[in-house]
Design a protein around this motif. Structure first.
Motif, PDB file in Angstrom:
ATOM      1  N   THR A 158       0.845  -1.117   0.086  1.00  0.00           N
ATOM      2  CA  THR A 158      -0.198  -0.024  -0.133  1.00  0.00           C
ATOM      3  C   THR A 158       0.666   1.261  -0.041  1.00  0.00           C
ATOM      4  O   THR A 158       0.536   2.260  -1.039  1.00  0.00           O
ATOM      5  CB  THR A 158      -0.935   0.135   1.051  1.00  0.00           C
ATOM      6  N   ALA A 159       1.945   1.340   0.857  1.00  0.00           N
ATOM      7  CA  ALA A 159       2.646   2.352   0.930  1.00  0.00           C
ATOM      8  C   ALA A 159       3.547   2.662  -0.247  1.00  0.00           C
ATOM      9  O   ALA A 159       3.700   3.868  -1.029  1.00  0.00           O
ATOM     10  CB  ALA A 159       3.703   2.234   2.178  1.00  0.00           C
ATOM     11  N   VAL A 160       4.026   1.397  -0.981  1.00  0.00           N
ATOM     12  CA  VAL A 160       4.908   1.613  -2.332  1.00  0.00           C
ATOM     13  C   VAL A 160       3.991   1.980  -3.237  1.00  0.00           C
ATOM     14  O   VAL A 160       4.264   3.141  -3.896  1.00  0.00           O
ATOM     15  CB  VAL A 160       5.393   0.185  -2.452  1.00  0.00           C
ATOM     16  N   PHE A 161       2.846   1.555  -3.439  1.00  0.00           N
ATOM     17  CA  PHE A 161       1.877   2.053  -4.646  1.00  0.00           C
ATOM     18  C   PHE A 161       1.496   3.434  -4.397  1.00  0.00           C
ATOM     19  O   PHE A 161       1.332   4.303  -5.129  1.00  0.00           O
ATOM     20  CB  PHE A 161       0.663   1.195  -4.813  1.00  0.00           C
ATOM     21  N   ALA A 162       1.306   4.064  -2.849  1.00  0.00           N
ATOM     22  CA  ALA A 162       0.956   5.022  -2.951  1.00  0.00           C
ATOM     23  C   ALA A 162       2.035   6.115  -3.215  1.00  0.00           C
ATOM     24  O   ALA A 162       1.636   7.216  -3.723  1.00  0.00           O
ATOM     25  CB  ALA A 162       0.630   5.483  -1.319  1.00  0.00           C
ATOM     26  N   ILE A 163       3.249   5.755  -2.840  1.00  0.00           N
ATOM     27  CA  ILE A 163       4.546   6.529  -3.378  1.00  0.00           C
ATOM     28  C   ILE A 163       4.643   6.878  -4.795  1.00  0.00           C
ATOM     29  O   ILE A 163       4.844   7.796  -5.278  1.00  0.00           O
ATOM     30  CB  ILE A 163       5.559   6.148  -2.751  1.00  0.00           C
ATOM     31  N   SER A 164       4.245   5.746  -5.609  1.00  0.00           N
ATOM     32  CA  SER A 164       4.333   5.825  -6.863  1.00  0.00           C
ATOM     33  C   SER A 164       3.098   6.734  -7.592  1.00  0.00           C
ATOM     34  O   SER A 164       3.341   7.333  -8.473  1.00  0.00           O
ATOM     35  CB  SER A 164       4.037   4.534  -7.556  1.00  0.00           C
TER      36      SER A 164
END
Length: 203
Positions: free
Chosen positions: A11-17
């Motif tokens: 979730t965090a990684v996709f949010a940063i993208s």
């Protein structure tokens, strides 16, 4: 607990993208927040709606919302550094794709879905949020581009996961093996620029 932690990580990684694309598209803070949100939970939201799992997962567990908010703040605060580590973000994105795809297939199976539906739900969970993100930013969704494989690794990974389960492989081990398959296939396609052949009209 481990799968849940990986789910929050994805979730965090996709949010940063989503934050990075918002900044490249000259959006403001609200735009970054919207892209981060739809990237992180868009696919899972559509999956839950189609499966009849209501309220959807991020309404039941607001930890996902706090993770997204934290990711947006961290992403904006370290933007100049994030831009320089594009390959690392691709690695994280591949991890997120692997985790979300298998998690989506697992949830579909838990709701009694047929194997083919479980595969579709897995791919939708893994790639759906990114597709919504790209469309909101006025770009062709990554899953439809010819530069590299994206949805294909998720399809094969979910299919292999179901095969492992049918062979009575331990579900945890099956999750790890299928996740590694998705991650490695995605990264190989990024590094080698492997893509599906284009379809051209005759003549």
């Amino acid at each position: 607990m481990t799968l849940y932690a990986l789910d929050l990580f994805g979730t965090a990684v996709f949010a940063i993208s989503g934050v990075l694309l918002a900044c490249r598209s000259n959006m403001d803070f609200f735009g970054a927040l919207v892209l981060a949100f739809v990237t992180a939970v868009g696919g899972g939201t559509i999956r839950d709606a189609l499966l009849g799992s209501t309220p959807v997962f991020w309404i039941q567990n607001t930890h996902y919302l706090w993770v997204i908010l934290a990711a947006v703040i961290v992403g904006l605060a370290t933007l100049s550094w994030m831009v320089r580590i594009h390959r690392i973000l691709q690695i994280f994105d591949a991890m997120g794709l692997a985790v979300f795809s298998i998690a989506g297939a697992q949830k579909a199976l838990a709701f009694g879905a047929e194997p083919v539906v479980a595969i579709i739900m897995g791919v939708l969970t893994g790639a759906g949020g990114g597709a919504i993100r790209d469309m909101l930013a006025g770009q062709v969704p990554m899953v439809l581009r010819q530069e590299e494989l994206y949805a294909t690794p998720a399809i094969f990974g979910c299919l292999f996961y179901l095969l492992l389960l049918s062979w009575s492989v331990n579900p945890t081990l099956a999750t790890v093996i299928a996740g590694i398959l998705i991650f490695s296939t995605r990264m190989i396609s990024v590094i080698r620029k492997i893509a599906l052949p284009r379809i051209a009209l005759p003549g």
